[in-house]
Design a protein around this motif. Sequence first.
Motif, PDB file in Angstrom:
ATOM      1  N   SER A  46      -0.584  -7.913  -5.838  1.00  0.00           N
ATOM      2  CA  SER A  46      -0.099  -7.080  -7.121  1.00  0.00           C
ATOM      3  C   SER A  46      -1.318  -6.241  -7.949  1.00  0.00           C
ATOM      4  CB  SER A  46       1.212  -7.306  -7.692  1.00  0.00           C
ATOM      5  OG  SER A  46       2.220  -7.624  -7.646  1.00  0.00           O
ATOM      6  N   VAL A  47      -2.053  -7.329  -7.617  1.00  0.00           N
ATOM      7  CA  VAL A  47      -3.192  -7.450  -8.717  1.00  0.00           C
ATOM      8  C   VAL A  47      -4.365  -6.664  -8.307  1.00  0.00           C
ATOM      9  CG1 VAL A  47      -5.501  -8.426  -9.474  1.00  0.00           C
ATOM     10  CG2 VAL A  47      -3.335  -9.674  -9.722  1.00  0.00           C
ATOM     11  N   MET A  48      -4.700  -6.134  -6.921  1.00  0.00           N
ATOM     12  CA  MET A  48      -5.030  -5.138  -6.424  1.00  0.00           C
ATOM     13  C   MET A  48      -4.683  -3.879  -6.717  1.00  0.00           C
ATOM     14  SD  MET A  48      -7.486  -6.905  -5.074  1.00  0.00           S
ATOM     15  CE  MET A  48      -8.687  -5.619  -4.147  1.00  0.00           C
ATOM     16  N   ASN A  49      -3.263  -4.360  -6.141  1.00  0.00           N
ATOM     17  CA  ASN A  49      -2.983  -2.340  -6.706  1.00  0.00           C
ATOM     18  C   ASN A  49      -3.480  -2.126  -8.086  1.00  0.00           C
ATOM     19  OD1 ASN A  49      -1.292  -2.433  -4.064  1.00  0.00           O
ATOM     20  ND2 ASN A  49       0.322  -3.282  -4.684  1.00  0.00           N
ATOM     21  N   GLY A  50      -3.059  -3.282  -9.185  1.00  0.00           N
ATOM     22  CA  GLY A  50      -3.186  -2.678 -10.041  1.00  0.00           C
ATOM     23  C   GLY A  50      -4.624  -2.286 -10.448  1.00  0.00           C
ATOM     24  N   LEU A  51      -5.654  -2.727  -9.818  1.00  0.00           N
ATOM     25  CA  LEU A  51      -6.925  -2.594  -9.644  1.00  0.00           C
ATOM     26  C   LEU A  51      -7.674  -1.616  -9.291  1.00  0.00           C
ATOM     27  CD1 LEU A  51      -8.581  -5.688  -8.937  1.00  0.00           C
ATOM     28  CD2 LEU A  51      -9.070  -4.656 -11.359  1.00  0.00           C
ATOM     29  N   GLU A  52      -6.764  -0.662  -7.888  1.00  0.00           N
ATOM     30  CA  GLU A  52      -7.043   0.353  -7.261  1.00  0.00           C
ATOM     31  C   GLU A  52      -6.202   1.500  -8.000  1.00  0.00           C
ATOM     32  OE1 GLU A  52      -6.475   1.461  -2.671  1.00  0.00           O
ATOM     33  OE2 GLU A  52      -4.487   1.129  -4.080  1.00  0.00           O
TER      34      GLU A  52
END
Length: 414
Positions: A46-52
Amino acid sequence: MNFGFSFFVGYRYWRAKKANAFASFITLFAVSGIFLGVAALIIVSSVMNGLEGQLKQRILGAVPQLTLVNPQGFENWQQDTQILIDDVNLTHSIKGMTPSTSTQAMLQSNANLGAAQVIGVFPELENGLSSIVDHSYSDAFNSLKAGDYHIVLGSQLARNLQVRTGDKIRLLSSEGVVYSPLGPVPSQRKFVVAGVFEMGSQVDASVAYVHYEDAKRLMRKNPQVIDELRVYLTDPFDVERISSDIVSLLESQQLPVETKDWRADFGHLFSAVKMEKNMMSLMLSLIVAVAAFNIVSALVMMVVDKTTDVAVLKTQGLTTSAVMNIFIVQGSLNALLGLGLGTVVGVILTLNVNEILNTLGVSILGAGQSLPVQLSISQLTIIVLGTLLITLVATIYPALRAARVEPANALRYE
């Protein structure tokens, strides 16, 4: 014998206190591993999705996502735009299209030099489409007017040039070069800094905006000719399919075009982010895989412990498949317990991660900045189904071993 009986026996075995303390420890370890692995997968993905997603907004919202180029010019670009937007394959993929042009230029101030991509636009057409409009200070973007030769700089670029609103800078373009007895002379003109924009990404140091007609004159081109159209996409990551559909459609209208998109300049960055996200998911998935192997160990111990019980049940007519189902149920219940706890805790922590970090006084991105979080239902589904599949496969070997118990040998010394 039906599955209900197998489920009943498997559930009783699962609830019963284990005679083998080590088997109980292995079972606890397996459930904990699945719990931690699933929760970590949900939070990190979820955090990586947000960063992307944040990178997509901050970078791809400021640079051309897809550009259509026609050297002969678009005689009626509004009509061509409408043809594309009305097409059934593109109507949900294109947010809008505007005339645009760009050139690589050198920017010279009294204090410093800098290079940037200078983009020429019609500001009145960009409202509702370009992210720059919402991220420029003092409405500087909308102040660009033809003939005024105003420029809006990225915040980092303005700091590098040590200029502020009202200062003059000189632009030297690589296009429109003329040749003199002294050699090639680049096209150049003075512009007034109308303001700055700040996207919070690397485009702040490498992009500047001017009015379309001023950019054309800087490049020594006819400002009345529209030879490039900037396409705003609903999903910039779908640019390959969309560009192919656009080219096919316009060629059918006898309008050949060339395309260029954001991948040429920023494709490597998003590829690196995607690879990092995949590697993080792979590493965390190994936790689930290790936990699945622990389920195998715990079930094998249970099979050894319940060999006599299985032999008695088989002498009473329990089928091989029913015996397998007993231990599959037992292993699956352990997996479901870890998966359920991991999913609930992972989702709760994901939705409240910034509040938890603030409470603990931890600032990962620096003071005043919060982690971008984007919980994807599709990814959550994949994590849940993938974990179920891995753990279900892990129960097959111990179940087969239990089904192969021979009652005569198992009960010989009883």
